[in-house]
Motif scaffolding. Structure first.
Motif, short mmCIF file in Angstrom:
data_model
loop_
_atom_site.label_atom_id
_atom_site.label_comp_id
_atom_site.label_asym_id
_atom_site.label_seq_id
_atom_site.Cartn_x
_atom_site.Cartn_y
_atom_site.Cartn_z
N ASP A 1 0.83 -1.21 0.00
CA ASP A 1 0.00 0.00 0.00
C ASP A 1 0.87 1.26 0.00
O ASP A 1 0.66 2.17 -0.80
CB ASP A 1 -0.92 -0.02 1.22
N SER B 1 1.32 3.70 -3.24
CA SER B 1 0.86 5.07 -3.02
C SER B 1 1.97 6.06 -3.35
O SER B 1 1.74 7.08 -4.00
CB SER B 1 0.41 5.24 -1.57
N TYR C 1 -2.16 1.50 -8.52
CA TYR C 1 -2.52 1.59 -7.10
C TYR C 1 -4.00 1.29 -6.91
O TYR C 1 -4.38 0.50 -6.04
CB TYR C 1 -2.18 2.98 -6.57
N MET D 1 -5.39 -2.10 -4.97
CA MET D 1 -6.06 -1.94 -3.69
C MET D 1 -7.53 -2.38 -3.75
O MET D 1 -8.09 -2.76 -2.73
CB MET D 1 -5.98 -0.48 -3.21
N TYR E 1 -7.49 -6.22 -1.01
CA TYR E 1 -8.16 -6.26 0.29
C TYR E 1 -9.31 -7.26 0.34
O TYR E 1 -9.45 -7.98 1.34
CB TYR E 1 -8.58 -4.86 0.73
N HIS F 1 -10.99 0.10 2.87
CA HIS F 1 -10.24 -1.15 3.01
C HIS F 1 -10.93 -2.07 4.02
O HIS F 1 -11.01 -3.28 3.81
CB HIS F 1 -8.81 -0.90 3.45
#
Length: 152
Positions: free
Chosen positions: A28, A32, A44, A48, A52, A126
């Motif tokens: 992460d 980022s 990204y 993500m 998750y 998340h």
């Protein structure tokens, strides 16, 4: 001897979960930083939104392994999907569904500055993505056939 095997399995499961959390945190941060430096948000955002929920599924693996041992047909707990999974999906991808360009579900935005700030922070999303993955995996179960014994 069975207790030792179970403790060993739980310990291994805990280590895998902790290592996964660490790897997710590092990933992460790195992605980022990469997005901030190169202005390439796509890697990204994609990683993500996928990682998750997969972690949530990893958390539910012990449940699904126990279900796999049972005999019977696989069923889907539709109530769980509708009551927990659908809201978790909506809140997991709230920013994509509501704020993206040509967002098809813009009319579903929730009014209120605090809620939008909370959802845009990313960490709240998340949490709901992990809940979504866990809910999807644990919504499957095996319906065991019951033996009907006629006792006369």
């Amino acid at each position: 001897m069975q207790i030792w095997k179970e403790k060993r399995w739980i310990s291994l499961y805990a280590v895998v979960l902790l290592l996964t959390i660490f790897v997710l945190a590092v990933l992460d941060v790195r992605l980022s930083e990469h997005a901030q430096q190169t202005f390439q948000m796509f890697p990204y955002i994609i990683s993500m939104t996928i990682i998750y929920p997969l972690f949530g599924m990893l958390v539910g693996t012990s449940y699904i392994l126990n279900e796999h041992k049972k005999r019977g047909k696989w069923k889907l707990n539709l109530g769980k999907i509708l009551v927990i999974g659908l809201p978790a999906f909506y809140l997991s991808y709230y920013t994509v569904l509501v704020f993206s360009i040509d967002a098809p579900l813009h009319f579903l935005s929730i009014p209120g500055g605090f809620f939008n700030k909370m959802m845009l922070s990313g960490k709240t999303m998340h949490f709901f993505q992990i809940l979504l993955g866990y809910t999807i995996l644990t919504s499957f179960y095996k319906e065991e056939k019951k033996d009907h014994l006629n006792v006369s």
